[in-house]
Design a protein around this motif. Sequence first.
Motif, mmCIF file in Angstrom:
data_model
loop_
_atom_site.group_PDB
_atom_site.id
_atom_site.type_symbol
_atom_site.label_atom_id
_atom_site.label_comp_id
_atom_site.label_asym_id
_atom_site.label_seq_id
_atom_site.Cartn_x
_atom_site.Cartn_y
_atom_site.Cartn_z
ATOM 1 N N THR A 1 0.833 -1.204 0.000
ATOM 2 C CA THR A 1 0.000 0.000 0.000
ATOM 3 C C THR A 1 0.863 1.248 0.000
ATOM 4 O O THR A 1 0.622 2.192 -0.761
ATOM 5 C CB THR A 1 -0.907 0.005 1.244
ATOM 6 O OG1 THR A 1 -1.427 -1.300 1.424
ATOM 7 C CG2 THR A 1 -2.021 0.998 1.096
ATOM 8 N N ALA A 2 1.899 1.245 0.855
ATOM 9 C CA ALA A 2 2.757 2.422 0.966
ATOM 10 C C ALA A 2 3.483 2.691 -0.338
ATOM 11 O O ALA A 2 3.638 3.842 -0.749
ATOM 12 C CB ALA A 2 3.747 2.226 2.109
ATOM 13 N N ILE A 3 3.903 1.618 -1.028
ATOM 14 C CA ILE A 3 4.609 1.801 -2.303
ATOM 15 C C ILE A 3 3.683 2.455 -3.321
ATOM 16 O O ILE A 3 4.051 3.418 -4.003
ATOM 17 C CB ILE A 3 5.114 0.448 -2.851
ATOM 18 C CG1 ILE A 3 6.287 -0.065 -2.022
ATOM 19 C CG2 ILE A 3 5.537 0.571 -4.310
ATOM 20 C CD1 ILE A 3 6.747 -1.449 -2.417
ATOM 21 N N VAL A 4 2.443 1.949 -3.403
ATOM 22 C CA VAL A 4 1.497 2.495 -4.384
ATOM 23 C C VAL A 4 1.262 3.977 -4.115
ATOM 24 O O VAL A 4 1.312 4.813 -5.027
ATOM 25 C CB VAL A 4 0.176 1.708 -4.325
ATOM 26 C CG1 VAL A 4 -0.870 2.380 -5.186
ATOM 27 C CG2 VAL A 4 0.392 0.288 -4.788
ATOM 28 N N ILE A 5 1.021 4.304 -2.847
ATOM 29 C CA ILE A 5 0.727 5.701 -2.511
ATOM 30 C C ILE A 5 1.946 6.578 -2.790
ATOM 31 O O ILE A 5 1.847 7.642 -3.404
ATOM 32 C CB ILE A 5 0.271 5.811 -1.044
ATOM 33 C CG1 ILE A 5 -1.107 5.175 -0.899
ATOM 34 C CG2 ILE A 5 0.232 7.262 -0.600
ATOM 35 C CD1 ILE A 5 -1.644 5.158 0.500
ATOM 36 N N ALA A 6 3.133 6.107 -2.385
ATOM 37 C CA ALA A 6 4.339 6.918 -2.577
ATOM 38 C C ALA A 6 4.622 7.116 -4.058
ATOM 39 O O ALA A 6 5.033 8.194 -4.483
ATOM 40 C CB ALA A 6 5.526 6.240 -1.893
ATOM 41 N N PHE A 7 4.342 6.092 -4.846
ATOM 42 C CA PHE A 7 4.573 6.181 -6.291
ATOM 43 C C PHE A 7 3.665 7.248 -6.910
ATOM 44 O O PHE A 7 4.113 8.117 -7.667
ATOM 45 C CB PHE A 7 4.314 4.811 -6.920
ATOM 46 C CG PHE A 7 4.599 4.762 -8.382
ATOM 47 C CD1 PHE A 7 5.900 4.858 -8.840
ATOM 48 C CD2 PHE A 7 3.575 4.637 -9.301
ATOM 49 C CE1 PHE A 7 6.169 4.818 -10.187
ATOM 50 C CE2 PHE A 7 3.833 4.598 -10.654
ATOM 51 C CZ PHE A 7 5.137 4.686 -11.101
ATOM 52 N N GLY A 8 2.388 7.183 -6.546
ATOM 53 C CA GLY A 8 1.448 8.176 -7.057
ATOM 54 C C GLY A 8 1.832 9.576 -6.637
ATOM 55 O O GLY A 8 1.774 10.527 -7.425
ATOM 56 N N MET A 9 2.256 9.700 -5.378
ATOM 57 C CA MET A 9 2.620 11.012 -4.848
ATOM 58 C C MET A 9 3.843 11.580 -5.562
ATOM 59 O O MET A 9 3.923 12.768 -5.833
ATOM 60 C CB MET A 9 2.935 10.898 -3.362
ATOM 61 C CG MET A 9 1.719 10.719 -2.537
ATOM 62 S SD MET A 9 0.626 12.121 -2.802
ATOM 63 C CE MET A 9 -0.709 11.644 -1.795
ATOM 64 N N THR A 10 4.823 10.693 -5.846
ATOM 65 C CA THR A 10 6.013 11.157 -6.551
ATOM 66 C C THR A 10 5.631 11.678 -7.929
ATOM 67 O O THR A 10 6.092 12.738 -8.361
ATOM 68 C CB THR A 10 7.036 10.018 -6.671
ATOM 69 O OG1 THR A 10 7.197 9.442 -5.383
ATOM 70 C CG2 THR A 10 8.366 10.516 -7.163
ATOM 71 N N ALA A 11 4.746 10.944 -8.612
ATOM 72 C CA ALA A 11 4.296 11.389 -9.929
ATOM 73 C C ALA A 11 3.635 12.759 -9.816
ATOM 74 O O ALA A 11 3.905 13.671 -10.605
ATOM 75 C CB ALA A 11 3.323 10.374 -10.515
ATOM 76 N N LEU A 12 2.787 12.913 -8.812
ATOM 77 C CA LEU A 12 2.085 14.182 -8.632
ATOM 78 C C LEU A 12 3.062 15.321 -8.387
ATOM 79 O O LEU A 12 2.966 16.392 -9.004
ATOM 80 C CB LEU A 12 1.120 14.069 -7.447
ATOM 81 C CG LEU A 12 0.541 15.398 -6.971
ATOM 82 C CD1 LEU A 12 -0.479 15.903 -7.962
ATOM 83 C CD2 LEU A 12 -0.080 15.269 -5.606
ATOM 84 N N VAL A 13 4.035 15.085 -7.518
ATOM 85 C CA VAL A 13 4.911 16.177 -7.129
ATOM 86 C C VAL A 13 5.844 16.537 -8.283
ATOM 87 O O VAL A 13 6.203 17.703 -8.465
ATOM 88 C CB VAL A 13 5.633 15.848 -5.803
ATOM 89 C CG1 VAL A 13 6.841 15.014 -5.999
ATOM 90 C CG2 VAL A 13 5.979 17.104 -5.051
ATOM 91 N N VAL A 14 6.201 15.555 -9.128
ATOM 92 C CA VAL A 14 7.014 15.858 -10.307
ATOM 93 C C VAL A 14 6.241 16.774 -11.257
ATOM 94 O O VAL A 14 6.745 17.805 -11.716
ATOM 95 C CB VAL A 14 7.418 14.552 -11.026
ATOM 96 C CG1 VAL A 14 7.958 14.864 -12.404
ATOM 97 C CG2 VAL A 14 8.462 13.813 -10.222
ATOM 98 N N VAL A 15 4.983 16.407 -11.528
ATOM 99 C CA VAL A 15 4.174 17.218 -12.441
ATOM 100 C C VAL A 15 3.968 18.620 -11.874
ATOM 101 O O VAL A 15 4.079 19.636 -12.572
ATOM 102 C CB VAL A 15 2.813 16.528 -12.676
ATOM 103 C CG1 VAL A 15 1.898 17.433 -13.480
ATOM 104 C CG2 VAL A 15 3.018 15.218 -13.405
ATOM 105 N N LEU A 16 3.714 18.666 -10.585
ATOM 106 C CA LEU A 16 3.471 19.950 -9.929
ATOM 107 C C LEU A 16 4.712 20.832 -10.001
ATOM 108 O O LEU A 16 4.632 22.034 -10.319
ATOM 109 C CB LEU A 16 3.097 19.671 -8.474
ATOM 110 C CG LEU A 16 2.519 20.816 -7.683
ATOM 111 C CD1 LEU A 16 1.270 21.324 -8.354
ATOM 112 C CD2 LEU A 16 2.195 20.337 -6.286
ATOM 113 N N ALA A 17 5.882 20.225 -9.746
ATOM 114 C CA ALA A 17 7.126 20.994 -9.774
ATOM 115 C C ALA A 17 7.403 21.502 -11.180
ATOM 116 O O ALA A 17 7.794 22.653 -11.385
ATOM 117 C CB ALA A 17 8.279 20.113 -9.291
ATOM 118 N N LEU A 18 7.142 20.650 -12.184
ATOM 119 C CA LEU A 18 7.354 21.052 -13.575
ATOM 120 C C LEU A 18 6.460 22.226 -13.933
ATOM 121 O O LEU A 18 6.887 23.203 -14.527
ATOM 122 C CB LEU A 18 7.004 19.869 -14.488
ATOM 123 C CG LEU A 18 8.165 19.112 -15.085
ATOM 124 C CD1 LEU A 18 7.640 17.958 -15.908
ATOM 125 C CD2 LEU A 18 8.985 20.051 -15.954
#
Lengths: 504, 137
Positions: free
Chosen positions: B77-94
């Motif tokens: 569960t933690a991996i799935v959530i962290a993966f999604g969050m990383t994707a979100l924060v990359v897009v947001l930072a870009l």
Amino acid sequence: MSHWLVAPVLLPALLAPLMLLFLRKRLMESRVLSIASCLSLLALAGLLMAQANDGTIQTYALGDWRAPFGIILVLDRLSALMLMVTAILALAVMIYAVVTGLDRKGWHFHPLFQFQLLGLNGAFLTGDLFNLFVFFEVLLIASYGLMLHGGGAARLKAGVQYVVVNLVGSTLFLVAVGLLYGATGTLNMAHMGQRVAQAPAGDHGLILAGGLLMIAVFALKAAVVPLHFWLPRTYGSTSAPVAALFAIMTKVGAYCILRFTTVVFGDGAGELAWAPAPYLLPAALATMLLGFIGVLGARHLRQLAAFSVIGSMGTLVSAIAVFTPESTAAALYYLPHSTLAAAALFLVADQITRRRGDFGDVLSPSPVFAGAGPLSGLFFLTAIAVVGLPPLSGFPGKLLILDAVRDAPGGWWIWGFILGTTVISLLAFARAGSVLFWKSAATTGEIKASAPVAPVASALVVAGLLASLAALTLAGGPVSAYLNATGEQIYEAGAYGGAVLGPG
Amino acid sequence: MSIEFLVSTAVGVLSAAGIYLVLRGRTFPVVLGLAFMSYAINVFLFASGRLVINQPPIWGKDVAAYTDPLPQALVLTAIVIAFGMTALVVVLALRTYLETGTDQIDGLTDRSPTPLPPPEESAVLGPEASSSQEAGR
């Protein structure tokens, strides 16, 4: 076992993907469905509150897996109260967002809103620590989308900080869960409470570290000093309805502090009983002071509203940190009040800002703007509510807290801080109001502002929020009776554990 | 050298690197730091069920000792959530970089220490909302 208990989680969980898949471009249908969902959640909260009011603690075993093996939803008076506050706030915010057309400014406002409600309702109902983490993530992911809704560079900058802070918070949450699971071997909160009570002295350090880290994560959500830095910028730069909805997000932190401490570190925990309390009280007092000094120092109306949220969280957490049935009942009276008052303040600020054109929400005199008369009345009433003057519910709220903490250790500190910060916030709001309305009357010139969208309807939403505060005051007797019973239920030894794990 | 020592130093090094990177001023190191921290937590959560070797997680006929299956589910569960969050924060930072022209976390420009003037609120449709949705799914 009644299936109504799972409905507040299930309804938004079904509606959100439905809207996302089939109503992407149909705003009207989305709006109807969203408001219908908020109304049904209000009705459900009323039903569950009536059910919880007979004093039984209902549980719902998901998939019929019994505790402590499966995930359990628990409904007691406290959870029902939180569901009710969420539903009232969500309805008001949703109507305001629809009449002012916020949902037209970007994609997916309505599904995100439903996901947010799903996370909130789930967090208030769950009895499992890891499930709480999952619901936290759901409400945070939705809040990222809502916070950035409408775009704009300032919002994006604040958004990056908000997301990073909360991701670090989630990481710490998992560390705390891991520590507690490693030490107690369970994730069910009631079961964890029993295990902590039986834990050998050698494990106390590990349990204490995990528990305090958990409280720190909740304090981050609740914006307790020194973990409050993310709040003013986030609330100050997002759209007003979203900021108003976020008024409940800080209360999730306060709710979790109360629930987690009473269930896991309750009276039965021996040496570890009430371990977080000595850390919470000074932090809460500092929060109160810093928040209201921020209100005094704010140069923008939105900033002022954001700092008043921090200040009211300080007041709330200081009452919770005493951990007695009376003080908790008083805190729970103050909780709905401060949530709805903060929401009203953000919406009034939005109404004023929209009419001031280039002056925006800067606290400096501007020429008289359209509709300043009625708005000044709304601002006055909201300020009364936020500061805590009679006749609105802030006054009985603070009075109840003062009365309840009188005999508690540190009670006089709370007295001094609450009374002192009330004076500070009174000064701040008096100054803000006179700058915005009185001094403006003496300023010549003209304001170039586009005509406000739906001025009557949006003012009615604010008036509705204020009316609910008045109702909270008028119904003070029955509300207090419910809350006193809530306080006693929370501190009744073994009640929560017995209901979740069965007798014996 | 025991396996406990190996795992605990791995968690420690990963967290230290993560904390250091999260405290940097630009978005890219911060995103990497968040990823490091989530890796550290995944290993840590996994170890919270104690480290055992060659034991089945669920019932076996002739088995006396088991490994704890719950942390493994938590880590998933933690991996799935962290993966999604990383994707979100990359897009947001870009997107923040493209809109504000700087990748400083605090929104300051690279040259001058004064903050950028607050831009007008734009009514541009926000794909960031949709990307966060994708991350959440």
